[in-house]
Design a protein around this motif. Structure first.
Motif, PDB file in Angstrom:
ATOM      1  N   THR A 645      29.495 128.420  60.817  1.00  0.00           N
ATOM      2  CA  THR A 645      30.186 128.659  60.057  1.00  0.00           C
ATOM      3  C   THR A 645      29.689 129.338  58.850  1.00  0.00           C
ATOM      4  OG1 THR A 645      30.797 126.939  58.124  1.00  0.00           O
ATOM      5  CG2 THR A 645      29.707 126.000  60.115  1.00  0.00           C
ATOM      6  N   LEU A 647      29.656 128.740  56.043  1.00  0.00           N
ATOM      7  CA  LEU A 647      29.145 127.696  54.779  1.00  0.00           C
ATOM      8  C   LEU A 647      27.171 127.672  55.316  1.00  0.00           C
ATOM      9  CD1 LEU A 647      31.826 125.083  54.541  1.00  0.00           C
ATOM     10  CD2 LEU A 647      31.366 127.618  52.878  1.00  0.00           C
ATOM     11  N   MET A 651      24.277 127.861  52.658  1.00  0.00           N
ATOM     12  CA  MET A 651      23.537 126.734  52.395  1.00  0.00           C
ATOM     13  C   MET A 651      22.329 127.123  52.525  1.00  0.00           C
ATOM     14  SD  MET A 651      25.949 124.129  54.199  1.00  0.00           S
ATOM     15  CE  MET A 651      26.475 124.143  55.769  1.00  0.00           C
ATOM     16  N   ALA A 733      18.206 120.281  55.468  1.00  0.00           N
ATOM     17  CA  ALA A 733      19.783 120.726  54.503  1.00  0.00           C
ATOM     18  C   ALA A 733      21.083 120.439  55.631  1.00  0.00           C
ATOM     19  CB  ALA A 733      19.722 121.153  54.316  1.00  0.00           C
ATOM     20  N   GLN A 734      20.118 120.183  56.468  1.00  0.00           N
ATOM     21  CA  GLN A 734      22.019 119.583  57.521  1.00  0.00           C
ATOM     22  C   GLN A 734      20.386 118.784  58.570  1.00  0.00           C
ATOM     23  OE1 GLN A 734      21.512 122.853  56.690  1.00  0.00           O
ATOM     24  NE2 GLN A 734      19.056 122.920  57.934  1.00  0.00           N
TER      25      GLN A 734
ATOM     26  N   VAL B 361      30.435 119.366  57.735  1.00  0.00           N
ATOM     27  CA  VAL B 361      30.956 120.969  57.131  1.00  0.00           C
ATOM     28  C   VAL B 361      29.626 121.017  56.670  1.00  0.00           C
ATOM     29  CG1 VAL B 361      32.197 122.411  56.668  1.00  0.00           C
ATOM     30  CG2 VAL B 361      33.189 120.436  57.500  1.00  0.00           C
ATOM     31  N   GLU B 362      29.900 119.694  55.136  1.00  0.00           N
ATOM     32  CA  GLU B 362      28.709 120.461  54.402  1.00  0.00           C
ATOM     33  C   GLU B 362      27.701 119.538  54.091  1.00  0.00           C
ATOM     34  OE1 GLU B 362      30.326 121.946  50.877  1.00  0.00           O
ATOM     35  OE2 GLU B 362      31.741 121.467  51.418  1.00  0.00           O
ATOM     36  N   PRO B 363      26.833 119.226  55.045  1.00  0.00           N
ATOM     37  CA  PRO B 363      26.091 118.246  55.074  1.00  0.00           C
ATOM     38  C   PRO B 363      24.834 118.329  53.995  1.00  0.00           C
ATOM     39  CG  PRO B 363      25.110 120.516  56.761  1.00  0.00           C
ATOM     40  CD  PRO B 363      26.301 120.345  56.275  1.00  0.00           C
ATOM     41  N   ASP B 364      25.149 119.477  53.386  1.00  0.00           N
ATOM     42  CA  ASP B 364      23.343 119.599  52.347  1.00  0.00           C
ATOM     43  C   ASP B 364      24.308 119.018  50.406  1.00  0.00           C
ATOM     44  OD1 ASP B 364      25.748 121.205  51.955  1.00  0.00           O
ATOM     45  OD2 ASP B 364      24.161 122.870  50.633  1.00  0.00           O
ATOM     46  N   ARG B 365      25.667 118.161  50.484  1.00  0.00           N
ATOM     47  CA  ARG B 365      26.174 118.417  49.654  1.00  0.00           C
ATOM     48  C   ARG B 365      26.513 116.836  50.000  1.00  0.00           C
ATOM     49  NH1 ARG B 365      25.019 121.964  48.380  1.00  0.00           N
ATOM     50  NH2 ARG B 365      26.480 123.536  46.181  1.00  0.00           N
TER      51      ARG B 365
END
Lengths: 735, 735
Positions: A645, A647, A651, A733-734, B361-365
């Motif tokens: 992705t 994103l 990230m 971060a993930q 999708v946004e693990p860093d949020r």
């Protein structure tokens, strides 16, 4: 013989993180895939960089410099306004300008001499008859020095006052110098003459006052700047790059940067201002800079015993302490030195000129490129050599944007800062006004002030690959190789690489970005081979001789070094703006932290442990940082950004962008305006490690007080927490 | 007659920003479009929310509460450890647990009474014979109160000490109360008895000491908590929800939150700790809370003149000031009150239990949902009602994750905080340790502490659409409508909407998130109709009567209100975690700022102008904010996220997420630990406007000193700059 400035010691840097050799990769897509897909995955275009390098024009840089240096352009003067208009004209040009350009004014507190009542320094005998008068202005060799807009040499922010006393020689005006002197004679009521170097300008007076000194003269010793040469008959400018005998280094005599009346607040109309008498870090007693011609006339007449060997300079006489006062054999016997100073503070409107190229894919990510615009006099080298380069970079990029040939992934912001010479004021006010937005969005700041002479520093960039940029006059020697040749170090990860300095001070406008905002910053210039001269900076620095003639005759004839800097800085700028991944490698940060820890352990551990303070938590934090950085390296290496992705790159870039932010602690240095970065803050100690720890330990060592050891412990905990916190931002971060 | 708690006043909130009715939109894609494309544009799944609401089980919540309240679980005790294990067991369950769950310990400074030497309060006559002794512990009505682990009532962080003096009655212990009293009699050497309310716990002693008071007793007047009812024969618990005569509210007598020895540093082994004697904001003199039964025995015997009308409570006697001391007609005539207190500080290990569901999708949020775990005694309502709800939300979501049916777009973090009762310590240490990561990544924090009784507050959320959640026992009345019915306000933009409080204090663990980190936060609970009772909080608060029996008999039989809170909070949580755009509407922030400005203008402007200070820059900043917010609304409204780059939503979300961060100024409140948010910080002034401005103006008004007006000006500039800065972050994220 003239010394030709050697062009060396600075490397171009191709900033590419290890393992990110992604190049252009296509995303598999059908005919119905959205049009933005290829934009999102686009990386740096090497062809564009080659084009940029080819298009940077040394003649245009020379023209810029010619225009910028027509008249003296001290901050907020008519000359300064002319440069504002010149910047706007360029950046608003319909063919070569930027997307937008505008001015932003701040109402700031500056300090000037009084035109109607010039500062005066003289020697008066017992009957108060003036027997010697120091020059009021520098000698004219060209019409430039006769310009009525040349500001009289003075110490900005030094107080007005009239003082009279016996003269003493106090070396560099360090606290230890005054202590040495005070052990020999009473300093009460004396005037001290000191040379530049060793201590900050303001500190030369701040250190003096507690000993009863009532006034200070400052000069530049030919030993420190001219390799001992002194004669304007054939040795100094206009015969060479060396400082003429009457040349005087002006400067800001203020320890904190930014507008002194509005710390942490942008200086707008209506903004709260502290009372002038509450300004700290400025001279408490009158102080005036003078030329070495006058300094020689005074120092060589001093009585008293001879000063130590390392206090001696290039004058053909013994540098004595002073009786206090002049030798009994001197024509100045029984004479006092008198300072009549009339400096005064004024609120003035100072402009920053801003320009922007909006990003196509990530307009909310900023790469900022800046330099100040104001000078002390004509300022050909400081700062116009940097501004001439900035204008040329902006022209080449602007032309591509206007022609629809290119638009960077991220937004590029150019800043032409005002009132830097008074203490980095324009950039500091900008940082204060936009603190949130800049903190949230800025990827990096590039500073190029004196572009062809001076500082050399680089941070958090690494794996400097061979550059596309060659040194002037060579088709084969790259700036990179040349840098290694003149300044290198051995890295565990990379072997022999260019040596990069640390931004521990506030020497130019990067200070607000790195220290206050925690933005990864870069300050570059093409400098000379320091093994061939003792000159601590180019000799015309802050004098009336820093002119277009000086620059084009002695610093960079043909402007090819300027061109090399423009190519190099522009190369970095484009890579920061266009890279799919930011070209930062944070494992290199770990190397520095490890170095800092081992230095701290060597210098301090035994004594810390003796005071019940352990370094283990700090060591553990640095290990945690190393592990996290390695893990992020691996994540980057294993990432398949072409198929992941869009994103994903964002990230990772957020982690890289925000790493330096994690080192900020707004409460770490309560007495130092603007210093929040616990790794790079300014440091008094000579031990090259975490500044707060080093300074606190030195203080505790000196005092032996329990409270001071407690402060050392506190600083250790602050740094430990910041490093651990930074490690957390690099990790997980993930999933 | 018992008062049944009314379930009202709280609304479920469907958080959807104005105009973001994007729903699910398909991205045009061919067969070869990458698989992540549909994930990236996925929005909240309303079907999932309906499922969630249906699956939240009141019986499971009841079971959770039963388990959590088996034994007293004061921070760091064996009972607390049992709840740690219970959390871990649930969150590590293979079928219904989270992706990961772990504990994090901090070594923090707590304060306890001495088991071997209980605190003692007595009345002694002239011959030092004890004529009355205050109860050492609360009366047992069930076995719970007889548990040896029930901590004796005490004032945490109040000093140990033995003091003896004449008793006086000082109303609520406000500074003005002591002033009133001091105008009548000399307070030197006296013991003051005060009731809860009106001033913070510690302040009741801090305010007293300057008047010469040497000890303080605190009690809860039946007027304030029991609507005047006092008899445990038939009026108070176990006959109703009212506080029995011997019930004592425990509490932290400490003004600053977080571990008191490690401000701004996570309390790890090796962390620097300030000396215990340097802790500020704690009682300087002995202080002890007692039950109203004992308070009545003391107050009704006091001599001196009658206290003012508004000092009177529910006891059937005149509340007199004290002679000082007891009335001459009293059996306590000539007697002193003696406090023998043995509280002591200890370093203890306190655990947070963390759990996480990683984002797809946004693990860093991060969306963080938290509550504390520690109680004073059994803590059925405070905090276990919130923990029981959190566990049920986590169970329903965890089950879906484990079954592979759902994974949120963003990461959800659950936090079960330790040592909240001692001053929000666990959450503060967490915020300190992870300050960078949390600042950079956290979208919102949801706090549900006392879930079915108490606070009602909401911030920066709006356009509260009709909720899917109904009130208990109704198929048609939504929580939203019920909220409006009991607490509403008129909004220019939306008309009649639920009234939402402001988070200006530090009443629960949201404090570190909103005040220190600047994270948009929400604190919710189901509360009672305040028009039907004067009880300032549920009566068993912080006493030995806050048990499962109390909760299930009087607060929420059937646990349907708990269920309603779980449904509502979970609804918000899912929308924050799954929304393609964050459900924040920042134009609503503008409404609050405008309200604050007009309040400030009304209350302060004339006097500010008289002191040369203009409100115009502040007004201009708020206008700038409104313009920027409107423009962002328009950008959102006009955006076509289905066809735009996936980075577009991320960029807008970054602006929304980071808005509250822009209001932080780490130097704004140097004397208030953890307060950095210049809009929501705590405030002493009654004027509901910017806290720093209001408090500074009040101070300047009182003193008339020029320096104090300068401070008011400074705070105005701080707020003005923060609002302007926030406006900049909302504007021009893209061209």
């Amino acid at each position: 013989m003239l010394k030709k400035v050697l062009l060396s010691g600075f490397a171009g840097l191709a900033v590419l993180a290890v393992g990110i050799l992604i190049g252009h990769f296509g995303i598999e897509k059908g005919s119905s895939a959205p049009s933005w897909m290829s934009d999102l995955s686009r990386d740096v275009d090497e062809k564009l960089i080659q084009e940029f390098i080819a298009e940077v024009d040394n003649v245009k840089i020379q023209e810029n410099l010619r225009e910028l240096t027509r008249v003296p352009h001290m901050a907020t003067t008519a000359g300064d306004e002319a440069t504002v208009q010149y910047m706007l004209k360029n950046w608003q040009d319909t063919d070569t300008g930027l997307d937008a350009s505008w001015r932003e004014d701040y109402r700031v507190y500056l300090s000037f001499p009084n035109r109607d009542k010039p500062n005066n320094v003289s020697v008066g005998d017992a009957a108060d008859t003036v027997v010697y008068t120091v020059r009021e202005k520098e000698k004219a060799y060209q019409s430039e020095q006769d310009d009525p807009e040349v500001v009289q040499p003075y110490a900005a922010y030094g107080p007005a006052g009239e003082v009279k006393g016996r003269l003493v020689y106090a070396n560099q005006g360090k606290a230890s110098d005054y202590e040495t002197l005070n052990a020999t004679l009473s300093l009460t009521g004396t005037i001290a003459i000191v040379r530049y170097g060793g201590a900050g300008r303001a500190d030369k007076a701040i250190n003096a006052a507690p000993f009863g000194v009532i006034g200070v003269l400052v000069y530049t010793d030919p030993y420190d700047i001219n390799d001992g040469l002194m004669s304007d008959e054939n040795e100094t400018y206009p015969h060479s790059w060396y400082l003429p005998p009457s040349g005087v280094e002006r400067g800001s005599y203020k320890n904190h940067f930014g507008d002194p009346l509005t710390p942490y607040l942008a200086a707008k109309n209506g903004t709260y201002r502290i009372p002038v008498e509450n300004i700290t870090g400025i001279p408490p007693i009158p102080i005036q800079p003078i030329g070495f011609e006058d300094a020689q006339a005074l120092i060589c007449e001093l009585g008293g015993s001879a000063a130590p060997e390392d206090w001696q300079g290039s004058f053909p006489c013994s540098y004595n302490f002073g009786g206090p006062g002049f030798a009994s054999s001197s024509p100045f016997n029984n004479s006092d030195v008198t300072l009549h100073l009339y400096n005064r503070g004024e609120l003035r409107d100072s402009a920053n000129v801003m320009g922007v190229i909006w990003g196509s894919v990530e307009p909310d990510r900023y790469v900022i490129y800046g330099n100040h615009r104001d000078s002390w006099v004509h300022g050909a080298i400081d700062p116009s050599s940097g501004t001439a380069v900035m204008l040329e970079i902006a022209r080449v990029l602007g032309q591509k944007v206007k022609a629809g040939k290119w638009r960077p992934r991220r937004t590029i912001i150019f800043g032409s800062w005002g009132a830097e010479e008074f203490g980095l004021i324009g950039s500091a006010e900008y940082a204060e006004e936009y603190v949130s937005k800049l903190s949230q969005r800025t990827v990096a700041y590039i500073n190029v002030d004196i572009s062809v002479f001076g500082k050399l520093s680089l941070k958090c960039y690494s794996n400097l690959t061979r550059s596309q940029v060659n040194i002037p006059g060579s088709d084969s020697v790259s700036v990179y190789d040349n840098w290694i040749r003149y300044s290198n170090r051995t890295s565990a990860a990379y072997g022999n690489i260019p040596n990069v300095g640390h931004m521990t001070g506030a020497g130019s406008d990067y200070a607000s970005f790195v220290h206050y905002l925690g933005i990864t910053s870069l300050d570059i210039s093409y400098t000379y081979d320091r093994s061939t001269t003792r000159a601590r900076i180019y000799p015309a620095y802050h004098t009336a001789y820093d002119t277009f003639d000086y620059a084009s005759t002695y610093i960079d004839p043909g402007f090819t070094s300027h061109q090399t800097v423009a190519r190099t800085a522009g190369n970095v700028l484009i890579r920061l703006a266009d890279g799919l991944l930011l070209p930062f490698n944070c494992s290199d940060y770990a190397e520095t932290l490890e170095q800092f820890v081992s230095t701290a352990a060597e210098a301090f551990e035994a004594q810390l442990v003796a005071n019940g303070i352990s370094l283990e938590p700090l060591k553990a934090a640095v290990k945690r940082f190393r592990t996290a950085a390695t893990s992020l390296d691996r994540t980057i290496h294993n990432s398949d950004l072409a198929n992941d992705t869009p994103l994903r790159a964002r990230m990772i870039n957020d982690q890289l962008m925000l790493l330096d932010r994690a080192f900020l602690d707004p409460l770490a240095f309560p007495n130092k305006y603007g210093y929040r970065h616990v790794i790079w803050a300014s440091r008094s100690s000579n031990v090259a490690t975490f500044p707060g720890v080093a300074d606190a330990v030195e203080k505790a060592r000196a005092s032996g007080r329990k409270e001071d050891w407690a402060q050392a412990h506190k600083h250790l905990s602050i740094v430990t927490q910041a490093i651990s916190g930074a490690a957390h931002t690099l990790a997980e971060a993930q999933r």
